[in-house]
Scaffold this motif. Structure first.
Motif, mmCIF file in Angstrom:
data_model
loop_
_atom_site.group_PDB
_atom_site.id
_atom_site.type_symbol
_atom_site.label_atom_id
_atom_site.label_comp_id
_atom_site.label_asym_id
_atom_site.label_seq_id
_atom_site.Cartn_x
_atom_site.Cartn_y
_atom_site.Cartn_z
ATOM 1 N N PHE A 1 0.800 -1.222 0.000
ATOM 2 C CA PHE A 1 0.000 0.000 0.000
ATOM 3 C C PHE A 1 0.837 1.279 0.000
ATOM 4 N N GLU A 2 2.140 1.140 -0.027
ATOM 5 C CA GLU A 2 3.011 2.323 0.084
ATOM 6 C C GLU A 2 2.710 3.352 -1.000
ATOM 7 N N SER A 3 2.398 2.877 -2.200
ATOM 8 C CA SER A 3 2.177 3.800 -3.319
ATOM 9 C C SER A 3 0.907 4.640 -3.155
ATOM 10 N N GLN A 4 0.040 4.281 -2.192
ATOM 11 C CA GLN A 4 -1.204 5.013 -1.994
ATOM 12 C C GLN A 4 -1.037 6.253 -1.117
ATOM 13 N N PHE A 5 0.173 6.457 -0.590
ATOM 14 C CA PHE A 5 0.410 7.544 0.350
ATOM 15 C C PHE A 5 1.556 8.429 -0.116
ATOM 16 N N SER A 6 1.550 9.671 0.371
ATOM 17 C CA SER A 6 2.680 10.558 0.118
ATOM 18 C C SER A 6 3.874 10.089 0.946
ATOM 19 N N LYS A 7 5.037 10.593 0.645
ATOM 20 C CA LYS A 7 6.241 10.211 1.400
ATOM 21 C C LYS A 7 6.110 10.590 2.865
ATOM 22 N N ILE A 8 5.516 11.765 3.111
ATOM 23 C CA ILE A 8 5.348 12.218 4.499
ATOM 24 C C ILE A 8 4.354 11.328 5.237
ATOM 25 N N GLU A 9 3.241 11.001 4.595
ATOM 26 C CA GLU A 9 2.253 10.125 5.221
ATOM 27 C C GLU A 9 2.863 8.757 5.518
ATOM 28 N N TRP A 10 3.606 8.227 4.541
ATOM 29 C CA TRP A 10 4.202 6.906 4.726
ATOM 30 C C TRP A 10 5.220 6.907 5.865
ATOM 31 N N GLN A 11 5.944 7.994 5.994
ATOM 32 C CA GLN A 11 6.897 8.097 7.089
ATOM 33 C C GLN A 11 6.182 8.118 8.439
#
Length: 211
Positions: free
Chosen positions: A118-128
């Motif tokens: 699901f990583e591609s569904q979020f921005s870099k900041i959200e994923w962090q």
């Protein structure tokens, strides 16, 4: 006014109870519900529709749901009635009914998932924020239900990519429109959020319904 109706089930309904509840809905909706293969999906879908009927009734509107329609993206609506949105997960079903603009609601049972899918569904900041959290799974479902509630309120559903907007504090901007969101705490072991084009009150009115 926005109000949330919710219900849960502990076990499978017997045939008599199931069909008594189904008879409260139009035949077309009954047939769609019974197409589900497992009993949990049948009961969740059934409860969602009955909660919608209850919410409309409490808002001063009577409907058999025979006039239920769907927009181009598959979002259900009733012409001339308050906006609504239905969600279900685990043993819960919930329906939000709004007399002040469009509304979206999403509920997810917190359960193990392979986060990397699901990583591609979020921005870099959200994923962090998700991966740095002490409880990454719960944080993932927190962010997921916010995004799902927003795209359901927006009306375009999954045709609006989840990574096309970023979650900000109490608000999400999709193109030139701001959506307000709020966590719902009625569902132990789940994450749930509601989204609306109108600012949300500190406490969302809620009804637990027994069927």
């Amino acid at each position: 006014m926005i109000k949330v109706y919710y219900a849960c089930f502990e076990q499978r309904f017997n045939d008599e109870k199931l069909h008594q509840m189904l008879r409260q809905l139009p035949t077309e909706i009954q047939n769609k519900i019974l197409k589900f293969r497992n009993w949990q999906d049948i009961q969740r879908s059934l409860l969602g529709k009955l909660l919608l009927k209850k919410g409309l009734q409490d808002s001063g509107y009577e409907s058999t749901l025979s006039n239920l329609q769907y927009n181009t993206y598959g979002r259900p609506f009733l012409e001339g009635y308050p906006d609504f949105n239905i969600t279900h997960s685990g043993n819960y079903a919930a329906c939000a009914v709004s007399t002040q603009g469009t509304v979206g609601i999403d509920l997810e049972l917190i359960r193990p998932v392979d986060l990397h899918h699901f990583e591609s569904q979020f921005s870099k900041i959200e994923w962090q924020h998700i991966t740095d959290s002490e409880d990454t799974i719960s944080k993932f479902f927190q962010y997921w239900t916010i995004k799902e509630a927003v795209i359901k309120a927006d009306g375009r559903g999954m045709s609006l990519p989840l990574n096309s907007f970023i979650i900000r504090e109490a608000q999400v901007n999709v193109l030139d429109k701001a959506w307000h969101y709020k966590a719902l705490s009625y569902f132990p072991g789940h994450q749930a959020h509601i989204a609306s084009e109108q600012p949300l009150p500190a406490d969302i009115a809620a009804n637990f319904e027994l069927f």
